[in-house]
Motif scaffolding. Structure first.
Motif, PDB file in Angstrom:
ATOM      1  N   LEU A  73      58.504  80.917  37.384  1.00  0.00           N
ATOM      2  CA  LEU A  73      58.307  79.795  36.463  1.00  0.00           C
ATOM      3  C   LEU A  73      57.044  80.045  35.649  1.00  0.00           C
ATOM      4  O   LEU A  73      55.987  80.360  36.201  1.00  0.00           O
ATOM      5  CB  LEU A  73      58.188  78.486  37.248  1.00  0.00           C
ATOM      6  CG  LEU A  73      57.929  77.213  36.433  1.00  0.00           C
ATOM      7  CD1 LEU A  73      59.130  76.884  35.566  1.00  0.00           C
ATOM      8  CD2 LEU A  73      57.605  76.040  37.368  1.00  0.00           C
ATOM      9  N   GLU A  74      57.144  79.865  34.331  1.00  0.00           N
ATOM     10  CA  GLU A  74      56.004  80.091  33.452  1.00  0.00           C
ATOM     11  C   GLU A  74      55.509  78.808  32.796  1.00  0.00           C
ATOM     12  O   GLU A  74      54.458  78.820  32.153  1.00  0.00           O
ATOM     13  CB  GLU A  74      56.375  81.112  32.371  1.00  0.00           C
ATOM     14  CG  GLU A  74      56.792  82.464  32.929  1.00  0.00           C
ATOM     15  CD  GLU A  74      57.217  83.429  31.848  1.00  0.00           C
ATOM     16  OE1 GLU A  74      56.563  83.460  30.793  1.00  0.00           O
ATOM     17  OE2 GLU A  74      58.227  84.142  32.042  1.00  0.00           O
ATOM     18  N   GLU A  75      56.284  77.722  32.920  1.00  0.00           N
ATOM     19  CA  GLU A  75      55.869  76.451  32.344  1.00  0.00           C
ATOM     20  C   GLU A  75      55.046  75.674  33.366  1.00  0.00           C
ATOM     21  O   GLU A  75      55.459  75.530  34.514  1.00  0.00           O
ATOM     22  CB  GLU A  75      57.089  75.631  31.920  1.00  0.00           C
ATOM     23  CG  GLU A  75      57.913  76.282  30.825  1.00  0.00           C
ATOM     24  CD  GLU A  75      57.113  76.455  29.543  1.00  0.00           C
ATOM     25  OE1 GLU A  75      56.283  75.579  29.233  1.00  0.00           O
ATOM     26  OE2 GLU A  75      57.313  77.479  28.856  1.00  0.00           O
ATOM     27  N   PRO A  76      53.864  75.146  32.989  1.00  0.00           N
ATOM     28  CA  PRO A  76      53.005  74.442  33.963  1.00  0.00           C
ATOM     29  C   PRO A  76      53.645  73.156  34.472  1.00  0.00           C
ATOM     30  O   PRO A  76      54.467  72.530  33.797  1.00  0.00           O
ATOM     31  CB  PRO A  76      51.727  74.167  33.165  1.00  0.00           C
ATOM     32  CG  PRO A  76      52.144  74.219  31.731  1.00  0.00           C
ATOM     33  CD  PRO A  76      53.255  75.204  31.644  1.00  0.00           C
ATOM     34  N   LEU A  77      53.245  72.780  35.684  1.00  0.00           N
ATOM     35  CA  LEU A  77      53.710  71.556  36.321  1.00  0.00           C
ATOM     36  C   LEU A  77      52.586  70.536  36.364  1.00  0.00           C
ATOM     37  O   LEU A  77      51.398  70.895  36.357  1.00  0.00           O
ATOM     38  CB  LEU A  77      54.190  71.849  37.748  1.00  0.00           C
ATOM     39  CG  LEU A  77      55.357  72.825  37.902  1.00  0.00           C
ATOM     40  CD1 LEU A  77      55.573  73.150  39.380  1.00  0.00           C
ATOM     41  CD2 LEU A  77      56.624  72.263  37.288  1.00  0.00           C
ATOM     42  N   GLU A  78      52.953  69.276  36.441  1.00  0.00           N
ATOM     43  CA  GLU A  78      51.936  68.234  36.574  1.00  0.00           C
ATOM     44  C   GLU A  78      51.207  68.395  37.901  1.00  0.00           C
ATOM     45  O   GLU A  78      51.812  68.773  38.913  1.00  0.00           O
ATOM     46  CB  GLU A  78      52.582  66.852  36.490  1.00  0.00           C
ATOM     47  CG  GLU A  78      53.093  66.493  35.113  1.00  0.00           C
ATOM     48  CD  GLU A  78      53.527  65.039  35.021  1.00  0.00           C
ATOM     49  OE1 GLU A  78      53.336  64.317  36.021  1.00  0.00           O
ATOM     50  OE2 GLU A  78      54.046  64.636  33.962  1.00  0.00           O
ATOM     51  N   PRO A  79      49.902  68.104  37.936  1.00  0.00           N
ATOM     52  CA  PRO A  79      49.156  68.260  39.188  1.00  0.00           C
ATOM     53  C   PRO A  79      49.638  67.270  40.235  1.00  0.00           C
ATOM     54  O   PRO A  79      50.120  66.175  39.916  1.00  0.00           O
ATOM     55  CB  PRO A  79      47.706  67.994  38.775  1.00  0.00           C
ATOM     56  CG  PRO A  79      47.799  67.183  37.523  1.00  0.00           C
ATOM     57  CD  PRO A  79      49.045  67.640  36.825  1.00  0.00           C
ATOM     58  N   GLY A  80      49.511  67.664  41.499  1.00  0.00           N
ATOM     59  CA  GLY A  80      49.912  66.798  42.602  1.00  0.00           C
ATOM     60  C   GLY A  80      50.950  67.463  43.482  1.00  0.00           C
ATOM     61  O   GLY A  80      51.199  68.672  43.390  1.00  0.00           O
ATOM     62  N   ASP A  81      51.556  66.678  44.352  1.00  0.00           N
ATOM     63  CA  ASP A  81      52.538  67.177  45.310  1.00  0.00           C
ATOM     64  C   ASP A  81      53.917  67.289  44.666  1.00  0.00           C
ATOM     65  O   ASP A  81      54.329  66.435  43.872  1.00  0.00           O
ATOM     66  CB  ASP A  81      52.617  66.255  46.523  1.00  0.00           C
ATOM     67  CG  ASP A  81      51.312  66.225  47.305  1.00  0.00           C
ATOM     68  OD1 ASP A  81      50.655  67.279  47.375  1.00  0.00           O
ATOM     69  OD2 ASP A  81      50.950  65.160  47.835  1.00  0.00           O
ATOM     70  N   HIS A  82      54.629  68.348  45.030  1.00  0.00           N
ATOM     71  CA  HIS A  82      55.986  68.567  44.529  1.00  0.00           C
ATOM     72  C   HIS A  82      56.884  68.990  45.683  1.00  0.00           C
ATOM     73  O   HIS A  82      56.435  69.643  46.629  1.00  0.00           O
ATOM     74  CB  HIS A  82      56.003  69.662  43.454  1.00  0.00           C
ATOM     75  CG  HIS A  82      55.250  69.302  42.212  1.00  0.00           C
ATOM     76  ND1 HIS A  82      55.843  68.760  41.099  1.00  0.00           N
ATOM     77  CD2 HIS A  82      53.929  69.400  41.910  1.00  0.00           C
ATOM     78  CE1 HIS A  82      54.943  68.540  40.168  1.00  0.00           C
ATOM     79  NE2 HIS A  82      53.764  68.929  40.632  1.00  0.00           N
ATOM     80  N   GLU A  83      58.161  68.628  45.586  1.00  0.00           N
ATOM     81  CA  GLU A  83      59.176  69.059  46.542  1.00  0.00           C
ATOM     82  C   GLU A  83      60.138  70.003  45.839  1.00  0.00           C
ATOM     83  O   GLU A  83      60.551  69.755  44.713  1.00  0.00           O
ATOM     84  CB  GLU A  83      59.953  67.857  47.100  1.00  0.00           C
ATOM     85  CG  GLU A  83      59.125  66.920  47.962  1.00  0.00           C
ATOM     86  CD  GLU A  83      59.966  65.793  48.523  1.00  0.00           C
ATOM     87  OE1 GLU A  83      61.201  65.975  48.639  1.00  0.00           O
ATOM     88  OE2 GLU A  83      59.416  64.739  48.833  1.00  0.00           O
ATOM     89  N   VAL A  84      60.493  71.077  46.527  1.00  0.00           N
ATOM     90  CA  VAL A  84      61.387  72.079  45.955  1.00  0.00           C
ATOM     91  C   VAL A  84      62.612  72.219  46.856  1.00  0.00           C
ATOM     92  O   VAL A  84      62.481  72.383  48.071  1.00  0.00           O
ATOM     93  CB  VAL A  84      60.683  73.447  45.820  1.00  0.00           C
ATOM     94  CG1 VAL A  84      61.597  74.450  45.121  1.00  0.00           C
ATOM     95  CG2 VAL A  84      59.366  73.304  45.067  1.00  0.00           C
ATOM     96  N   TYR A  85      63.792  72.131  46.256  1.00  0.00           N
ATOM     97  CA  TYR A  85      65.058  72.335  46.951  1.00  0.00           C
ATOM     98  C   TYR A  85      65.859  73.392  46.203  1.00  0.00           C
ATOM     99  O   TYR A  85      65.642  73.619  45.002  1.00  0.00           O
ATOM    100  CB  TYR A  85      65.911  71.061  46.974  1.00  0.00           C
ATOM    101  CG  TYR A  85      65.319  69.878  47.696  1.00  0.00           C
ATOM    102  CD1 TYR A  85      65.698  69.579  49.004  1.00  0.00           C
ATOM    103  CD2 TYR A  85      64.421  69.026  47.059  1.00  0.00           C
ATOM    104  CE1 TYR A  85      65.188  68.459  49.658  1.00  0.00           C
ATOM    105  CE2 TYR A  85      63.896  67.915  47.702  1.00  0.00           C
ATOM    106  CZ  TYR A  85      64.283  67.638  49.003  1.00  0.00           C
ATOM    107  OH  TYR A  85      63.776  66.531  49.642  1.00  0.00           O
ATOM    108  N   ILE A  86      66.824  73.983  46.887  1.00  0.00           N
ATOM    109  CA  ILE A  86      67.861  74.736  46.185  1.00  0.00           C
ATOM    110  C   ILE A  86      69.206  74.127  46.559  1.00  0.00           C
ATOM    111  O   ILE A  86      69.363  73.534  47.638  1.00  0.00           O
ATOM    112  CB  ILE A  86      67.844  76.246  46.510  1.00  0.00           C
ATOM    113  CG1 ILE A  86      68.205  76.501  47.980  1.00  0.00           C
ATOM    114  CG2 ILE A  86      66.538  76.868  46.126  1.00  0.00           C
ATOM    115  CD1 ILE A  86      68.500  77.974  48.270  1.00  0.00           C
ATOM    116  N   ALA A  87      70.168  74.266  45.657  1.00  0.00           N
ATOM    117  CA  ALA A  87      71.520  73.783  45.894  1.00  0.00           C
ATOM    118  C   ALA A  87      72.502  74.901  45.591  1.00  0.00           C
ATOM    119  O   ALA A  87      72.350  75.617  44.598  1.00  0.00           O
ATOM    120  CB  ALA A  87      71.821  72.566  45.032  1.00  0.00           C
TER     121      ALA A  87
END
Length: 506
Positions: free
Chosen positions: A407-421
């Motif tokens: 991923l090259e686009e920045p994310l908002e600061p803080g906690d994130h959850e990542v899943y795959i489907a």
């Protein structure tokens, strides 16, 4: 008491002897080639050992056994690769060494030759003295930049593509092209590779799936790593590039249409309704054009006007369209809506295992990136969901079930959850367990008011894991020798004395 000390000593020795080799083996790199000192060179022909050199100096190596089967010759100084030599007449190989890029002082130089049978011969070292005292005391920092003509590749099976690399050193405002002098090392998780000078020929092979090509560019002791995501799909096309996106829009999309019935690619039917608004994929004309060509207009209209979604099979066949968006899938087209992820059942074979910070090199720029990787069913389209954006990304697992996405686009600061489907064998969407990451805040600015970034917040405890491991192993060794010493002293103290040749009795 002696028996107890002896048992404890053996236990500690066994633990320490197991921990230390296992740590070394776990951190030891794989070796695919055999390195040896060869009596027939390569020999350093210039400079001479003990010589003082400065500025740009020509390094020469000689291979008396001939150069017909040599893949490359490289020069190494104090363990750092200086670059790749070019073959001159006969068995002579040369390269220019800019000694202003290294500190003054004594340096070792040797030549290394790799042959087509993967054997590597290391020549005898010489010692030279680098003396650039006439240079200004404070020099601008020299940096190595490397780039490739394509940062990612999507294409069908059984084709080839030539990746062209370039390398430059930059010192202040001055740039020096070192493409031909740099050393290149490649690996791939899908297809096969063949080096052609500073270029790399990629063969997609007969197996579809996703993978990565990793290239390391070395020059004058500096390294730059380039990671290229690769997706190979099963297709009869003979193109060795992205699927064609030539403009061929259906003008009926911009006019009224009557109710019709269309057959989807998965065999089901859906009803389309009157359309009075132009159909677009979030205003992305390139994506719209590509999907129109591959899905046909009626199926595309049913997706955008009836809020239907791509089937996993459709997504797999049309990944080339989403490559234009760096494999970002509009949430309204994803086979599984982001709000439905929580309701999916988990599948044990699906996982997000690591999220690593990486450098992404594109042309003359170096940017931050996050590489997500994990496991899934082999050769399956994989959807990656990042909350709380939500952001939907697409990739394909390889034949072993491994997948990755940078991923090259920045994310908002803080906690994130990542899943795959992923769609299972029964055609049911299943998800992985969540993977949690925390993004650090960047300095806010007018262009980035929320402080979005790609910097991970790293747990300090995990960063000291190796040090703790070594400390524990060392402590066990010390304790084992301590108990061994105590055992010897106790044994000597209780040993019966021999008096006049007769053993003492208690």
């Amino acid at each position: 008491m002696v028996r107890y000390l002896k048992a404890i000593n053996w236990a500690l020795l066994i633990c320490s002897l197991f921990l230390i080799p296992s740590y070394v083996l776990a951190n030891e790199g794989d070796a695919n080639t055999t390195t040896q000192n060869c009596p027939n060179g390569p020999f350093i022909a210039a400079p001479e050992t003990g010589q003082t050199i400065q500025g740009v100096h020509i390094l020469k190596a000689y291979l008396p056994s001939g150069s017909s089967s040599v893949e490359y010759v490289r020069f190494v100084s104090n363990g750092a690769v200086l670059g790749t030599a070019s073959q001159q007449q006969g068995a002579l190989w040369e390269m220019n060494w800019d000694t202003t890029l290294v500190d003054n002082g004594e340096k070792t130089v040797r030549a290394v030759a790799k042959y087509q049978n993967d054997a590597i011969c290391t020549g005898q070292e010489i010692t030279v003295a680098v003396n650039n005292q006439s240079q200004p005391a404070q020099q601008p920092q020299v940096t190595l930049n490397a780039s490739v003509n394509r940062s990612q590749w999507v294409g069908p099976t059984n084709v080839s593509y030539l990746f062209k690399f370039s390398a430059q050193t930059q010192q202040g405002g001055a740039k020096n092209n070192v493409t031909d002098q740099a050393a290149y090392n490649y690996t791939t998780t899908i297809g096969s590779l063949k080096q052609e000078g500073s270029a790399l020929r990629f063969f997609s092979g007969s197996r579809s799936g996703g993978g990565t090509i990793t290239a390391t560019v070395e020059y004058s002791g500096q390294q730059r790593k380039i990671t290229i995501p690769v997706t190979v799909f099963a297709n009869n096309s003979s193109s060795n590039d992205y699927p064609s996106t030539a403009a061929s829009k259906d003008t009926s999309l911009n006019s009224d249409s009557t109710n019709t019935s269309s057959t989807q690619t998965d065999g089901t039917t859906s009803e389309t309704t009157d359309a009075t608004q132009p159909v677009t994929a979030r205003g992305d004309d390139v994506l719209e054009t590509c999907l129109l060509e591959t899905l046909q207009s009626e199926r595309y209209k049913s997706l955008t006007e009836k809020n239907q979604r791509l089937a996993f099979a459709e997504l797999s066949r049309n990944l080339g369209c989403f490559s234009q968006r760096k494999f970002v899938v509009p949430a309204n087209l994803a086979p599984v809506a982001p709000e439905q992820i929580e309701s999916l059942d988990e599948l044990e074979s699906l996982s997000v295992t690591t999220v690593d910070s990486v450098e992404v090199i594109d042309e003359d720029t170096i940017t931050d990136g996050l590489t997500f990787s994990g496991t899934a069913e082999p050769n399956k389209p994989v959807l990656i969901y990042i909350f709380s954006e939500p952001l939907v990304l697409a990739t394909v697992s390889d034949g072993d079930g491994n997948w990755s996405y940078t991923l090259e686009e920045p994310l908002e600061p803080g906690d994130h959850e990542v899943y795959i489907a992923v769609e299972d064998e029964a055609g049911i969407a299943r998800k992985s367990a969540p993977f949690f990451i925390e993004i650090a805040a960047a300095e806010s600015s007018e262009q980035n008011p929320v402080g979005a970034s790609l910097d991970l917040v790293v747990d300090d405890a995990s960063s000291s894991r190796d040090i703790s491991f070594i400390a524990i192993a060392t402590l066990l060794v010390i304790l084992s020798f301590g108990f061994l010493t105590g055992y010897i002293i106790a044994h000597q103290k209780h040993k019966p004395k021999n008096v006049d040749g007769l053993q003492g009795q208690t």
